[in-house]
Design a protein around this motif. Sequence first.
Motif, mmCIF file in Angstrom:
data_model
loop_
_atom_site.group_PDB
_atom_site.id
_atom_site.type_symbol
_atom_site.label_atom_id
_atom_site.label_comp_id
_atom_site.label_asym_id
_atom_site.label_seq_id
_atom_site.Cartn_x
_atom_site.Cartn_y
_atom_site.Cartn_z
ATOM 1 N N LEU A 1 -7.469 47.372 41.335
ATOM 2 C CA LEU A 1 -7.942 47.531 42.717
ATOM 3 C C LEU A 1 -7.126 46.674 43.674
ATOM 4 N N ALA A 2 -6.869 45.431 43.301
ATOM 5 C CA ALA A 2 -6.064 44.553 44.149
ATOM 6 C C ALA A 2 -4.643 45.080 44.291
ATOM 7 N N GLY A 3 -4.092 45.611 43.201
ATOM 8 C CA GLY A 3 -2.755 46.193 43.259
ATOM 9 C C GLY A 3 -2.697 47.408 44.152
ATOM 10 N N LEU A 4 -3.753 48.236 44.108
ATOM 11 C CA LEU A 4 -3.821 49.403 44.993
ATOM 12 C C LEU A 4 -3.810 48.984 46.458
ATOM 13 N N VAL A 5 -4.618 47.994 46.787
ATOM 14 C CA VAL A 5 -4.704 47.533 48.177
ATOM 15 C C VAL A 5 -3.349 47.030 48.655
ATOM 16 N N LEU A 6 -2.707 46.190 47.848
ATOM 17 C CA LEU A 6 -1.408 45.639 48.233
ATOM 18 C C LEU A 6 -0.358 46.735 48.366
#
Length: 230
Positions: A199-204
Motif C-alpha cells: 500500500l505504501a509503495g502504491l501511494v509513493l
Amino acid sequence: MNENSQQTPWYRQAAAVIPRHGYLKSIGTTLFISLFFGAYLYLLKDPAYPTTVMPITLLDRLIGFQPQALPLYISLWVYVSLPPALLSTRRELYGYGMAMAGTCLAGLLIFYFWPTAVPAANIDWARYPGVDFLKNMDASGNACPSLHVTTAVFSGIWLHHLLRRFGAPLWILISNWMWCIGIIYSTLATRQHVAVDVLAGLVLGVLAAYLSLRFRMDADVIGKLQHPSI
C-alpha cells in the motif's frame, strides 16, 4: 500528434522510437539499476536505526505463498526498462531519469530513517531454490514502502501514457496493467513484502508518476508558448 503519426500504426511508431539514443538508454538504465542496488544493499546491511517488523494483515493471510510468482517478481527489471525505451528525445530521457531517481531516493531516505522488515515466514526456503536465492540476495529488510511496487506502478503509469500517445489499442493498455498488477501480486506471493508495504509503495508510485507527468506536461505547454511555431 500530427496527421502522419496518426496514420502510422502504433507499433511502427514505437519501433521507430526505441533505437533513438540507444547507447544512452542502455547505459543509463544499466548504470541507474547498478547504483540503486548499491545503495539499496548498503542500507539493507547497515541500517542506522533499530528495525521495525511490519504487521501481518488479513490480505497477507489470504494470499498464500506461491513460488511460481518468482518470474513475475524478477520481470520488474524488464518492465522498468520499457518506458525509457519508448522515449524519443534526450530531454525526455533526462527528465524521466531524474523523476525515477527522485522516486527511488525518497524510498531510500525512508529506509534510512525508518528501517523496516518483513516478519519471518514459517517456510522451508531450501525447498524452493529460486526463492531461496532471492531471499539470500534480497533479505527481508527495506520493506516499507515496497520499492518493487513503487517502481512498477511508476513505470506502469508512464507506459500507459506513452502507449496512449502512440495510439496503442485497448488490449495493449490492459496487458500493461495486467503485467503491473502481476508484479505487485508477486511481492506478496513470494513473501518479499506484506500488504502494508504494498500500500505504501502504491501511494509513493502513484504520487511520483502524477507529479512527474504533470511537470512534463507543464514544461511542454511553456515550451509551446515560448516557441509557438514548433
